[in-house]
Enzyme design. Structure first.
Site, PDB file in Angstrom:
ATOM      1  N   SER A  28       0.871  -1.182   0.000  1.00  0.00           N
ATOM      2  CA  SER A  28       0.000   0.000   0.000  1.00  0.00           C
ATOM      3  C   SER A  28       0.903   1.227   0.000  1.00  0.00           C
ATOM      4  CB  SER A  28      -0.858   0.003   1.275  1.00  0.00           C
ATOM      5  OG  SER A  28      -1.419   1.283   1.494  1.00  0.00           O
ATOM      6  N   TYR A  42      -2.368  -1.107  10.341  1.00  0.00           N
ATOM      7  CA  TYR A  42      -2.295  -1.281   8.883  1.00  0.00           C
ATOM      8  C   TYR A  42      -0.997  -0.662   8.357  1.00  0.00           C
ATOM      9  CZ  TYR A  42      -4.019  -1.207   4.003  1.00  0.00           C
ATOM     10  OH  TYR A  42      -4.180  -1.383   2.645  1.00  0.00           O
TER      11      TYR A  42
HETATM   12  P1  NAI Z   1     -10.764  -6.717  -0.569  1.00  0.00           P
HETATM   13  O1  NAI Z   1     -11.353  -6.568   0.788  1.00  0.00           O
HETATM   14  O2  NAI Z   1     -11.668  -6.956  -1.718  1.00  0.00           O
HETATM   15  O3  NAI Z   1      -9.650  -7.862  -0.590  1.00  0.00           O
HETATM   16  C1  NAI Z   1      -9.017  -8.365   0.514  1.00  0.00           C
HETATM   17  C2  NAI Z   1      -9.093  -9.879   0.427  1.00  0.00           C
HETATM   18  O4  NAI Z   1      -8.295 -10.466   1.467  1.00  0.00           O
HETATM   19  C3  NAI Z   1     -10.519 -10.406   0.608  1.00  0.00           C
HETATM   20  O5  NAI Z   1     -10.818 -11.313  -0.431  1.00  0.00           O
HETATM   21  C4  NAI Z   1     -10.469 -11.115   1.942  1.00  0.00           C
HETATM   22  O6  NAI Z   1     -11.349 -12.223   2.048  1.00  0.00           O
HETATM   23  C5  NAI Z   1      -9.017 -11.574   1.964  1.00  0.00           C
HETATM   24  N1  NAI Z   1      -8.565 -11.924   3.296  1.00  0.00           N
HETATM   25  C6  NAI Z   1      -8.718 -11.227   4.455  1.00  0.00           C
HETATM   26  N2  NAI Z   1      -8.213 -11.918   5.487  1.00  0.00           N
HETATM   27  C7  NAI Z   1      -7.729 -13.081   4.977  1.00  0.00           C
HETATM   28  C8  NAI Z   1      -7.086 -14.212   5.539  1.00  0.00           C
HETATM   29  N3  NAI Z   1      -6.841 -14.279   6.854  1.00  0.00           N
HETATM   30  N4  NAI Z   1      -6.728 -15.230   4.722  1.00  0.00           N
HETATM   31  C9  NAI Z   1      -6.968 -15.167   3.382  1.00  0.00           C
HETATM   32  N5  NAI Z   1      -7.580 -14.121   2.801  1.00  0.00           N
HETATM   33  C10 NAI Z   1      -7.950 -13.098   3.582  1.00  0.00           C
HETATM   34  O7  NAI Z   1      -9.929  -5.385  -0.797  1.00  0.00           O
HETATM   35  P2  NAI Z   1      -8.785  -5.031  -1.875  1.00  0.00           P
HETATM   36  O8  NAI Z   1      -8.795  -3.586  -2.000  1.00  0.00           O
HETATM   37  O9  NAI Z   1      -8.931  -5.858  -3.090  1.00  0.00           O
HETATM   38  O10 NAI Z   1      -7.448  -5.428  -1.093  1.00  0.00           O
HETATM   39  C11 NAI Z   1      -6.444  -6.255  -1.634  1.00  0.00           C
HETATM   40  C12 NAI Z   1      -5.089  -5.808  -1.107  1.00  0.00           C
HETATM   41  O11 NAI Z   1      -4.800  -4.509  -1.617  1.00  0.00           O
HETATM   42  C13 NAI Z   1      -5.011  -5.707   0.410  1.00  0.00           C
HETATM   43  O12 NAI Z   1      -3.776  -6.193   0.860  1.00  0.00           O
HETATM   44  C14 NAI Z   1      -5.103  -4.212   0.662  1.00  0.00           C
HETATM   45  O13 NAI Z   1      -4.491  -3.833   1.866  1.00  0.00           O
HETATM   46  C15 NAI Z   1      -4.370  -3.686  -0.555  1.00  0.00           C
HETATM   47  N6  NAI Z   1      -4.649  -2.290  -0.871  1.00  0.00           N
HETATM   48  C16 NAI Z   1      -5.882  -1.890  -1.304  1.00  0.00           C
HETATM   49  C17 NAI Z   1      -6.099  -0.559  -1.585  1.00  0.00           C
HETATM   50  C18 NAI Z   1      -7.420  -0.054  -2.068  1.00  0.00           C
HETATM   51  O14 NAI Z   1      -7.585   1.160  -2.144  1.00  0.00           O
HETATM   52  N7  NAI Z   1      -8.382  -0.900  -2.417  1.00  0.00           N
HETATM   53  C19 NAI Z   1      -5.045   0.443  -1.433  1.00  0.00           C
HETATM   54  C20 NAI Z   1      -3.788  -0.090  -0.990  1.00  0.00           C
HETATM   55  C21 NAI Z   1      -3.615  -1.413  -0.721  1.00  0.00           C
END
Ligand code: NAI
Length: 257
Positions: free
Chosen positions: A145, A158
């Protein structure tokens, strides 16, 4: 020619948002993909698998909590059983739980650190172990991030976790280079995914955020997937130990402009 022909990839947290989009993009470029999910996200993960198979690709959904060593080992083992090898590991799973530092219970810190930092460490270690064992070069891509570098009030675990992922990547990129394994981070800014759904309920916050993004809009998961594709492909063979910002200029914003 497809960019990931004959490659095998695991995407953690692949049932939604950025992870799901990366899984679809990798499959479109010829990779066989393991879509990892956790909890009650099986339907979404199976749906991503179906979408890939309907388009002629190969995929499987595997349940694993990235905070559990046993689960992550199982995730890698099932992938190798299904597709014969592992070339690309995308540590994408992440959570956040925002609240003021002075009010934050230890449980919140522990959970956010466990998923974002320990989960990424485990994913790197178990995947790299298998890549070394298989004697094949490999690619590890961590979705960190802009908060691996930039502070965010009310989001201390975070930011600490993503900052940890920065130094984890820099350190193991050096350790794994002799094995032909590259390690890089993608550091997104604000991307339109479920993690940011709360912004829709707070138009004032969204407007303030957009005013800080020089390109004037949030990013799309497909744009992050294109960068992941580059880092997984032969085109990035000489790239390791780096963080790639993808944030519309947010990190370079200056309020004096
Ligand atoms: P999202 O909430 O759709 O994806 C996160 C995923 O991680 C979900 O599918 C969730 O089920 C999974 N997850 C959570 N805990 C878990 C565990 N213990 N074991 C396996 N899977 C687990 O949100 P997004 O945005 O797609 O996030 C993906 C990555 O991108 C994350 O690491 C987030 O921190 C990062 N990110 C997202 C940003 C944004 O603006 N959307 C900005 C910067 C980073």
């Amino acid at each position: 020619m497809q960019q990931l022909e004959n490659k095998v990839a695991i995407i953690t947290g692949g049932s939604s948002g950025i992870g799901r989009t990366i899984a679809l993009a990798f499959a479109r470029e010829g990779a066989a993909v393991t879509v990892n999910y956790v909890g009650d996200d099986q339907d979404e993960a199976e749906d991503a698998v179906k979408q890939i198979e309907d388009a002629g690709g190969k995929a499987v959904a595997v349940r694993a909590d990235v905070t559990s060593q046993e689960d992550v080992e199982d995730l890698v083992r099932k992938t190798v059983e299904e597709f014969g090898r592992l070339d690309i590991m995308v540590n994408n799973a992440g959570v956040e739980d925002q609240m003021p530092f002075l009010k934050m219970p230890l449980e919140v810190w522990n959970k956010v650190i466990a998923v974002n930092l320990t989960g990424t460490w485990l994913g790197c270690q178990v995947a790299a172990g298998r890549m070394v064992e298989g004697g094949e070069p490999g690619r590890i891509i961590n979705i960190s991030s802009i908060h691996e570098e930039r502070s965010m009030p009310n989001n201390s675990p975070y930011c600490a976790a993503k900052g940890g992922v920065r130094m984890l990547m820099r350190t193991i990129a050096v350790e794994l280079a002799p094995h032909g394994i590259t390690v890089n981070n993608i550091a997104p800014g604000a991307i339109e995914t479920p993690i940011n759904e709360n912004l829709e309920a707070h138009p004032d916050q969204k407007e303030k955020l957009l005013s800080e993004i020089p390109l004037g809009r949030m990013g799309k998961p497909e744009e992050v997937a294109d960068l992941a594709l580059y880092l997984a492909s032969d085109a990035s063979a000489y790239v390791t130990g780096s963080t790639f910002l993808i944030d519309g200029g947010l990190s370079r914003h200056t309020s004096r402009f």
